[in-house]
Motif scaffolding. Structure first.
Motif, PDB file in Angstrom:
ATOM      1  N   GLY A   1     -26.145 -87.127-104.674  1.00 32.71           N
ATOM      2  CA  GLY A   1     -26.526 -88.000-104.037  1.00 32.71           C
ATOM      3  C   GLY A   1     -24.861 -87.946-103.769  1.00 32.71           C
ATOM      4  N   ASP A   2     -24.153 -86.642-102.698  1.00 30.61           N
ATOM      5  CA  ASP A   2     -23.001 -87.168-102.387  1.00 30.61           C
ATOM      6  C   ASP A   2     -22.868 -87.090-100.549  1.00 30.61           C
ATOM      7  N   LEU A   3     -24.454 -87.498 -99.939  1.00 34.63           N
ATOM      8  CA  LEU A   3     -24.086 -87.298 -98.392  1.00 34.63           C
ATOM      9  C   LEU A   3     -24.866 -89.288 -98.664  1.00 34.63           C
ATOM     10  N   SER A   4     -24.492 -90.294 -98.703  1.00 35.21           N
ATOM     11  CA  SER A   4     -25.143 -91.923 -98.762  1.00 35.21           C
ATOM     12  C   SER A   4     -23.778 -91.910 -98.293  1.00 35.21           C
ATOM     13  N   GLY A   5     -22.633 -90.891 -98.256  1.00 32.49           N
ATOM     14  CA  GLY A   5     -21.013 -91.713 -97.629  1.00 32.49           C
ATOM     15  C   GLY A   5     -21.444 -91.712 -95.672  1.00 32.49           C
ATOM     16  N   ILE A   6     -22.454 -91.100 -95.223  1.00 35.11           N
ATOM     17  CA  ILE A   6     -22.524 -90.924 -93.488  1.00 35.11           C
ATOM     18  C   ILE A   6     -22.594 -92.550 -93.078  1.00 35.11           C
ATOM     19  N   ALA A   7     -22.997 -93.386 -93.567  1.00 28.66           N
ATOM     20  CA  ALA A   7     -22.984 -94.453 -93.977  1.00 28.66           C
ATOM     21  C   ALA A   7     -21.980 -95.162 -93.310  1.00 28.66           C
ATOM     22  N   GLN A   8     -20.661 -94.370 -93.752  1.00 26.67           N
ATOM     23  CA  GLN A   8     -19.965 -95.328 -93.622  1.00 26.67           C
ATOM     24  C   GLN A   8     -18.887 -94.874 -93.088  1.00 26.67           C
ATOM     25  N   PRO A   9     -17.604 -94.645 -92.302  1.00 30.16           N
ATOM     26  CA  PRO A   9     -16.716 -93.950 -91.148  1.00 30.16           C
ATOM     27  C   PRO A   9     -15.674 -93.177 -92.133  1.00 30.16           C
ATOM     28  N   SER A  10     -15.269 -92.232 -91.852  1.00 36.39           N
ATOM     29  CA  SER A  10     -14.329 -91.346 -93.207  1.00 36.39           C
ATOM     30  C   SER A  10     -12.635 -92.391 -92.518  1.00 36.39           C
ATOM     31  N   PRO A  11     -12.246 -92.720 -93.905  1.00 35.21           N
ATOM     32  CA  PRO A  11     -11.069 -93.450 -93.911  1.00 35.21           C
ATOM     33  C   PRO A  11      -9.727 -92.441 -93.171  1.00 35.21           C
ATOM     34  N   GLY A  12     -10.115 -91.349 -93.536  1.00 36.17           N
ATOM     35  CA  GLY A  12      -9.607 -90.128 -92.319  1.00 36.17           C
ATOM     36  C   GLY A  12      -8.000 -89.808 -93.203  1.00 36.17           C
ATOM     37  N   HIS A  13      -7.107 -88.980 -93.038  1.00 36.09           N
ATOM     38  CA  HIS A  13      -6.331 -87.861 -94.504  1.00 36.09           C
ATOM     39  C   HIS A  13      -5.572 -87.709 -93.517  1.00 36.09           C
ATOM     40  N   PRO A  14      -4.449 -87.202 -93.416  1.00 43.15           N
ATOM     41  CA  PRO A  14      -2.733 -85.900 -92.789  1.00 43.15           C
ATOM     42  C   PRO A  14      -3.543 -84.739 -92.862  1.00 43.15           C
ATOM     43  N   LYS A  15      -4.273 -84.410 -94.241  1.00 40.56           N
ATOM     44  CA  LYS A  15      -4.914 -83.067 -93.930  1.00 40.56           C
ATOM     45  C   LYS A  15      -5.696 -83.030 -92.991  1.00 40.56           C
ATOM     46  N   ILE A  16      -6.573 -83.814 -92.640  1.00 38.48           N
ATOM     47  CA  ILE A  16      -7.776 -83.665 -91.645  1.00 38.48           C
ATOM     48  C   ILE A  16      -6.972 -84.250 -90.460  1.00 38.48           C
ATOM     49  N   ASP A  17      -6.348 -84.369 -90.091  1.00 42.76           N
ATOM     50  CA  ASP A  17      -5.227 -84.241 -88.813  1.00 42.76           C
ATOM     51  C   ASP A  17      -5.074 -82.945 -88.870  1.00 42.76           C
ATOM     52  N   GLU A  18      -4.235 -82.702 -89.400  1.00 43.05           N
ATOM     53  CA  GLU A  18      -3.433 -80.686 -89.378  1.00 43.05           C
ATOM     54  C   GLU A  18      -4.901 -80.327 -89.122  1.00 43.05           C
ATOM     55  N   ARG A  19      -5.480 -80.306 -89.734  1.00 42.22           N
ATOM     56  CA  ARG A  19      -7.084 -78.995 -89.231  1.00 42.22           C
ATOM     57  C   ARG A  19      -7.264 -79.039 -88.357  1.00 42.22           C
ATOM     58  N   HIS A  20      -7.423 -80.613 -87.672  1.00 39.13           N
ATOM     59  CA  HIS A  20      -8.155 -80.592 -86.264  1.00 39.13           C
ATOM     60  C   HIS A  20      -7.423 -80.293 -85.769  1.00 39.13           C
ATOM     61  N   ALA A  21      -5.539 -80.366 -84.862  1.00 37.74           N
ATOM     62  CA  ALA A  21      -4.847 -80.111 -84.853  1.00 37.74           C
ATOM     63  C   ALA A  21      -4.665 -78.205 -84.261  1.00 37.74           C
ATOM     64  N   LYS A  22      -5.042 -77.905 -86.088  1.00 33.25           N
ATOM     65  CA  LYS A  22      -4.959 -76.169 -85.951  1.00 33.25           C
ATOM     66  C   LYS A  22      -6.621 -75.197 -84.860  1.00 33.25           C
ATOM     67  N   ILE A  23      -7.625 -76.450 -84.633  1.00 35.53           N
ATOM     68  CA  ILE A  23      -8.095 -76.308 -84.251  1.00 35.53           C
ATOM     69  C   ILE A  23      -8.976 -76.361 -82.556  1.00 35.53           C
TER      70      ILE A  23
END
Length: 502
Positions: free
Chosen positions: A85-107
């Motif tokens: 029951g944890d996949l329905s959130g695909i219908a809404q955009p991510s609120p973002g997070h500093p850790k996500i930005d940090e991860r993508h900077a590394k990638i």
């Protein structure tokens, strides 16, 4: 020339693609993410099936989410089995997070938040577009395998289908099928025996018990009309993005029989109806089966054979199947051998059995001079995974421990209000959620039995009437007999006899 430089060259050469692709993240060397060393999956090979595995909490569901989002963005429809029951959130955009930005900077590429076109489907009474199939669509072979019937019992099922075809009786739900079985050994025994041979009451009783077992797991909700058209899984929205169809299965986790019944029915229907696609640039549809061990749990050998056959054959229809489970050993070897893409999250070695499983898992991946696979499997962090894919020529790509990109959509469930809004906006609700119970084998046989009983009753009444009539006729004496038996005649005879005796 440093080992790191060799590693980067090794990854770049191994993951070069001419056609379109999905970027999963960046490769890691000695525990550190190598920026811009992208691990890419060619769209051309995504119908070669795949596996997402790993211990609880290592990020399997988020990896599934990343793949589904990017497929949708490329115009490829997706079907997700959502057991937690944890996949329905695909219908809404991510609120973002500093850790996500940090991860993508590394990638090595920026993060972008997006929502995606979602259709909520349901097998049960949960809100969503109802998925149903008729018994006729299953056919005798598939139904027999699901019920795990013997050869003799399977023969009876085939006879039942033949009888219904010959007499134009639709088999829509389990109620219809049970009625025909009961008719075959009761009111219609003589009819069946004359046309199809004798049917054993013991065998029909065993089949009925298997059907009741299936009903107890909720299959009566699944069998019936309106039957779901699998073409509705391949819709594209007005922006050219593929729909992400999410089947809510949170209430059937403890009903593996229903889950495997549905999956086998769906795969069989897709295989029968989709045209041969050949070697195209991208798949027609990609299915993700979360908690995949439920399909194989308690499955008979006949059912496993059927699943294995479909997995092998369905690729030519442009369909990709992706199994999500905790350990690759949950998947039968015959199926595991068909999976081109393997994304392996961390495994935990708490027991001797776990350590053996890790060694077996490591043997499923290509050898690498840069990794000790067994050691890496236990040291990967959350959102990191070993990836082995196929290049555009069908050859295994280099093994890459990968820092995975974050999902663009929300990594959480929808609120009840948001869920209602998605369902209310669905174009399929009106098509499939009206329950239909048209005349079928159940009603037609009941009518046939009632007519037979009415005819029998009339014949019985006619016999009784005839019997009474003949009884009345027998009391009317012939005139001669009436004279010979009258009291006057008898007295005169006795009088004559007396005179003779004197």
């Amino acid at each position: 020339m440093s080992s790191k430089y060799n590693f980067i060259e090794h990854i770049e050469k191994g993951y070069v693609t001419k056609g379109d692709y999905i970027t999963m993240g960046a490769a890691m060397y000695e525990g550190e993410t190598v920026t811009d060393a992208y691990v890419k999956i060619p769209l051309k090979t995504l119908n070669r099936h795949g596996l997402i595995a790993g211990a609880t909490g290592t990020g399997k569901t988020k990896t599934l989410q990343v793949l589904a989002e990017n497929l949708s963005d490329k115009g490829i429809p997706v079907l997700l089995m959502d057991l937690k029951g944890d996949l329905s959130g695909i219908a809404q955009p991510s609120p973002g997070h500093p850790k996500i930005d940090e991860r993508h900077a590394k990638i090595g590429f920026p993060f972008e938040a997006k929502n995606f076109p979602v259709e909520i489907l349901s097998l049960s009474d949960q809100n969503g577009v109802r998925l149903r199939a008729t018994v006729s669509e299953f056919g005798p072979v598939l139904l027999s395998r699901i019920l795990d019937l013997s050869e003799t019992q399977s023969g009876i099922v085939a006879v039942v289908f033949k009888y219904c075809d010959d007499n134009k009786m639709p088999l829509l739900d389990l109620k219809d099928f049970k009625k025909v079985l009961q008719y075959a050994t009761n009111e219609g025994k003589a009819e069946f025996q004359e046309s199809y041979g004798r049917i054993s009451t013991a065998s029909t009783g065993a089949i009925l018990r298997k059907i009741i077992e299936l009903e107890q797991q909720g299959a009566d909700l699944f069998f019936g009309e309106t039957s779901f058209d699998v073409d509705d899984l391949t819709r594209i929205d007005e922006n050219g993005r593929g729909y992400i169809n999410i089947i809510r299965l949170t209430d059937i986790q403890d009903r593996p029989k229903l889950f495997s019944t549905f999956m086998l029915s769906l795969l069989a229907e897709i295989y029968e109806t989709f045209p041969e696609q050949g070697d195209s640039g991208q798949p027609e549809l990609v299915l993700f089966i979360d908690e995949a061990h439920l399909i194989f749990k308690q499955a008979s050998s006949a059912l496993l054979d059927q699943i294995e056959s479909i997995v092998k054959l369905i690729r030519s229809k442009g369909i990709g199947l992706y199994f999500v489970t905790q350990n690759p050993t949950d998947i039968p070897e015959a199926v595991l051998g068909q999976l081109g893409l393997k994304i392996q999250h961390a495994l935990r070695a708490f027991t001797a059995k776990d350590r053996k499983a890790i060694k077996l898992t490591a043997e499923n991946y290509p050898d690498s001079e840069y990794y000790d696979t067994t050691e890496v499997l236990t040291s990967l962090g959350i959102g990191e995974a070993l990836i082995s894919a196929l290049d555009e020529k069908g050859r295994p790509t280099p093994l890459a421990a990968t820092m995975l990109r974050a999902p663009m959509s929300r990594m959480d469930v929808l609120t009840p209000k948001e869920l209602k809004q998605v369902i209310d906006n669905s174009r399929l609700i009106g098509k499939y959620n009206e329950e239909i119970d048209r005349e079928s084998a159940y009603e037609m046989l009941n009518e046939k039995i009632e007519k037979a009983e009415a005819v029998y009753k009339k014949e019985k009444e006619a016999k009784v009437k005839s019997s009474k009539s003949s009884s009345r006729k027998s009391t009317r004496q012939n005139p001669i007999i009436k004279v010979l038996t009258s009291a006057t005649f008898i007295r005169s005879i006795f009088g004559i006899l007396k005179k003779i005796i004197k």
